[in-house]
Structure formats: structure tokens, C-alpha cells
Design a protein around this motif. Structure first.
Motif, PDB file in Angstrom:
ATOM      1  N   THR A   1      -4.730  -3.888   7.097  1.00  0.00           N
ATOM      2  CA  THR A   1      -5.584  -2.899   7.913  1.00  0.00           C
ATOM      3  C   THR A   1      -5.459  -1.413   7.737  1.00  0.00           C
ATOM      4  O   THR A   1      -6.033  -0.613   8.046  1.00  0.00           O
ATOM      5  CB  THR A   1      -5.480  -3.334   9.147  1.00  0.00           C
ATOM      6  N   PHE A   2      -4.648  -1.366   6.706  1.00  0.00           N
ATOM      7  CA  PHE A   2      -4.197   0.240   6.142  1.00  0.00           C
ATOM      8  C   PHE A   2      -3.589   0.896   7.502  1.00  0.00           C
ATOM      9  O   PHE A   2      -4.026   2.257   7.541  1.00  0.00           O
ATOM     10  CB  PHE A   2      -5.267   0.724   5.562  1.00  0.00           C
ATOM     11  N   CYS A   3      -2.706   0.361   8.034  1.00  0.00           N
ATOM     12  CA  CYS A   3      -2.192   0.793   9.360  1.00  0.00           C
ATOM     13  C   CYS A   3      -0.804   1.962   8.982  1.00  0.00           C
ATOM     14  O   CYS A   3      -0.561   2.585   9.903  1.00  0.00           O
ATOM     15  CB  CYS A   3      -1.551  -0.082  10.410  1.00  0.00           C
ATOM     16  N   TYR A   4      -0.334   1.818   7.861  1.00  0.00           N
ATOM     17  CA  TYR A   4       0.808   2.679   7.390  1.00  0.00           C
ATOM     18  C   TYR A   4       1.941   2.167   8.045  1.00  0.00           C
ATOM     19  O   TYR A   4       2.809   2.869   8.042  1.00  0.00           O
ATOM     20  CB  TYR A   4       0.573   4.222   7.747  1.00  0.00           C
TER      21      TYR A   4
ATOM     22  N   CYS B   1       4.923  -5.455   9.920  1.00  0.00           N
ATOM     23  CA  CYS B   1       3.531  -5.598   9.607  1.00  0.00           C
ATOM     24  C   CYS B   1       2.711  -6.488  10.709  1.00  0.00           C
ATOM     25  O   CYS B   1       3.182  -7.494  10.771  1.00  0.00           O
ATOM     26  CB  CYS B   1       3.487  -5.999   8.150  1.00  0.00           C
TER      27      CYS B   1
ATOM     28  N   PRO C   1       0.751  -1.101  -0.090  1.00  0.00           N
ATOM     29  CA  PRO C   1      -0.011   0.124   0.047  1.00  0.00           C
ATOM     30  C   PRO C   1       0.845   1.312   0.008  1.00  0.00           C
ATOM     31  O   PRO C   1       2.079   1.298   0.616  1.00  0.00           O
ATOM     32  CB  PRO C   1      -0.889  -0.178   1.286  1.00  0.00           C
ATOM     33  N   TRP C   2       0.431   2.317  -0.662  1.00  0.00           N
ATOM     34  CA  TRP C   2       0.967   3.613  -0.810  1.00  0.00           C
ATOM     35  C   TRP C   2       2.501   3.400  -1.457  1.00  0.00           C
ATOM     36  O   TRP C   2       3.003   4.662  -1.521  1.00  0.00           O
ATOM     37  CB  TRP C   2       1.136   4.078   0.793  1.00  0.00           C
TER      38      TRP C   2
ATOM     39  N   ILE D   1       1.564  -9.981   6.555  1.00  0.00           N
ATOM     40  CA  ILE D   1       1.024 -10.194   5.378  1.00  0.00           C
ATOM     41  C   ILE D   1       2.173  -9.809   4.408  1.00  0.00           C
ATOM     42  O   ILE D   1       2.017 -10.129   2.985  1.00  0.00           O
ATOM     43  CB  ILE D   1      -0.140  -9.632   4.820  1.00  0.00           C
ATOM     44  N   ILE D   2       3.180  -9.175   4.910  1.00  0.00           N
ATOM     45  CA  ILE D   2       4.355  -8.881   3.877  1.00  0.00           C
ATOM     46  C   ILE D   2       5.397  -9.899   3.917  1.00  0.00           C
ATOM     47  O   ILE D   2       5.660 -10.083   4.910  1.00  0.00           O
ATOM     48  CB  ILE D   2       4.808  -7.337   4.192  1.00  0.00           C
TER      49      ILE D   2
HETATM   50  S1  SF4 Z   1      -0.368  -0.842   5.840  1.00  0.00           S
HETATM   51 FE1  SF4 Z   1      -0.127  -2.117   7.663  1.00  0.00          FE
HETATM   52  S2  SF4 Z   1      -1.358  -3.933   7.686  1.00  0.00           S
HETATM   53 FE2  SF4 Z   1      -1.156  -3.043   5.447  1.00  0.00          FE
HETATM   54  S3  SF4 Z   1       0.828  -4.091   4.474  1.00  0.00           S
HETATM   55 FE3  SF4 Z   1       1.508  -2.136   5.671  1.00  0.00          FE
HETATM   56  S4  SF4 Z   1       2.029  -2.623   7.540  1.00  0.00           S
HETATM   57 FE4  SF4 Z   1       0.857  -4.501   6.757  1.00  0.00          FE
END
Ligand code: SF4
Ligand code: SF4
Ligand code: SF4
Length: 169
Positions: A70-73, A47, A26-27, A51-52
Motif C-alpha cells: 500500500t506504499f505506507c512507508y 508491514c 519499496p524505497w 507481505i514482507i
Molecule cells: S510500504 Fe507498507 S505495505 Fe509496502 S512493504 Fe512497506 S510496510 Fe508493507
């Protein structure tokens, strides 16, 4: 010749991406990903949903068979390289898609994916002579991947929308 292994790794990554059409992280700045990522593994370590994982020549990649984003960043926060967009930007444009291996297309009742979807992006449409068929509302789907590992026939994939994938209707 000394650069051959690096080039091969990158080519493998892009080959796989064309086949799976799934997002890396993500991002992440997709166009600069393989140039800026040093494969340090910090995102893999931090993470929270784990999941990475390293894949395709060592570059990190989300694997929705391991769980959801979970889009925790966190992955972006711990990355020492200028590899990620600000959190104010969309995480990605990825969306879920359901293939023909869905049990409902074989007239077997299953609603597991719908039960796992927090934003209620998956609904089930009643059809004459068939069990209810899943439908994904792409406006509501965040591409989190929570529906992927829950599916008993691995019918769901998370794809970047620009290359497309048909949903079961
Ligand atoms: S945003 Fe959070 S849950 Fe998603 S891949 Fe990155 S660390 Fe993992
Ligand atoms: S969980 Fe899988 S098999 Fe069950 S309805 Fe959803 S896509 Fe179909
Ligand atoms: S990817 Fe997430 S939001 Fe989209 S359908 Fe699956 S569970 Fe719902």
C-alpha cells in the motif's frame, strides 16, 4: 572461511533476483541492501499487509502472493539502518507483467486482475474470435502487486522494468 556463509547468502539473493527480477522492498537502496540490512526483522513485523518475509539467507523481501504493497512507508520508518530512500522518492520502478499462462490467452474469460487494480491500469481489449485480452498500462501501474495473488493461474509477476518482461496484448 569464516565469512563463507554470509557470502553464500548474498550470492543466493542475487541469483534469485536475476531469476525473478522482482523488487526486494519499496524505497530500498538496492545497491547497499545486503551490506546495510542486519536482518533484524522490524520491517517484517510492522508491514500492515504482512507481505514482507525473510527469504534467501534471511534478507527481507516482499512476496506478492501474500498481498499488496500500500506504499505506507512503515517498513522504511521502522528500519533502524540507513537503508531506505526518502518517501519523496519513487518507491520503485517495478511494474506488473502478464505471462502466457493467463486464462484469456487460452480463450477462457477472466477479468480478476482488472477488478483488483485500483489505479485501473489493466484494461481488456476485445479481439475477434477470442475473449477480451488483458493489457497493462505501464504508466498507470504502480507495481503494488494487488493483481498477483488474485490471478487463478499465477500469470502475473512484478518485475523491475530494466530487465524487461513481455505483457500479454
Ligand atoms: S510500504 Fe507498507 S505495505 Fe509496502 S512493504 Fe512497506 S510496510 Fe508493507
Ligand atoms: S487474473 Fe490472471 S488469468 Fe485472469 S485475466 Fe488476469 S492475468 Fe489472465
Ligand atoms: S501491480 Fe497494482 S497497479 Fe499494477 S496492474 Fe497490478 S494491481 Fe494494477
Amino acid at each position: 572461511m569464516s565469512h563463507a556463509p554470509v557470502n553464500l547468502s548474498r550470492r543466493q539473493l542475487f541469483t534469485r533476483r536475476k531469476m525473478t527480477d522482482s523488487p526486494a522492498l519499496p524505497w530500498v537502496k538496492e545497491a547497499q541492501f545486503t551490506d546495510l540490512c542486519t536482518q533484524c526483522g522490524e520491517c517484517v513485523k510492522h508491514c500492515p499487509t504482512q507481505i514482507i518475509r525473510a527469504s534467501d539467507g534471511g534478507f527481507p523481501r516482499v512476496d506478492f502472493q501474500l498481498g499488496e504493497c500500500t506504499f505506507c512507508y512503515q517498513c522504511a520508518d521502522v528500519c533502524p539502518e540507513p537503508l531506505f530512500l526518502p518517501k519523496t522518492e519513487p518507491a520503485w520502478q517495478a511494474k506488473a507483467a502478464i505471462s502466457a499462462s493467463c486464462l484469456a490467452t487460452q480463450n477462457v474469460d477472466c477479468r480478476s486482475c482488472g477488478d483488483s487494480c485500483e489505479p485501473f491500469a489493466i484494461s481488456f481489449k476485445l479481439a475477434v474470435g477470442k475473449v477480451a485480452q488483458p493489457q497493462i498500462d505501464l504508466n498507470s501501474c504502480t507495481g503494488c502487486g494487488a493483481c498477483v495473488s488474485i490471478c487463478p493461474t499465477s500469470a502475473i509477476s512484478i518485475n523491475q522494468p530494466q530487465l524487461g518482461s513481455a505483457n500479454v496484448t
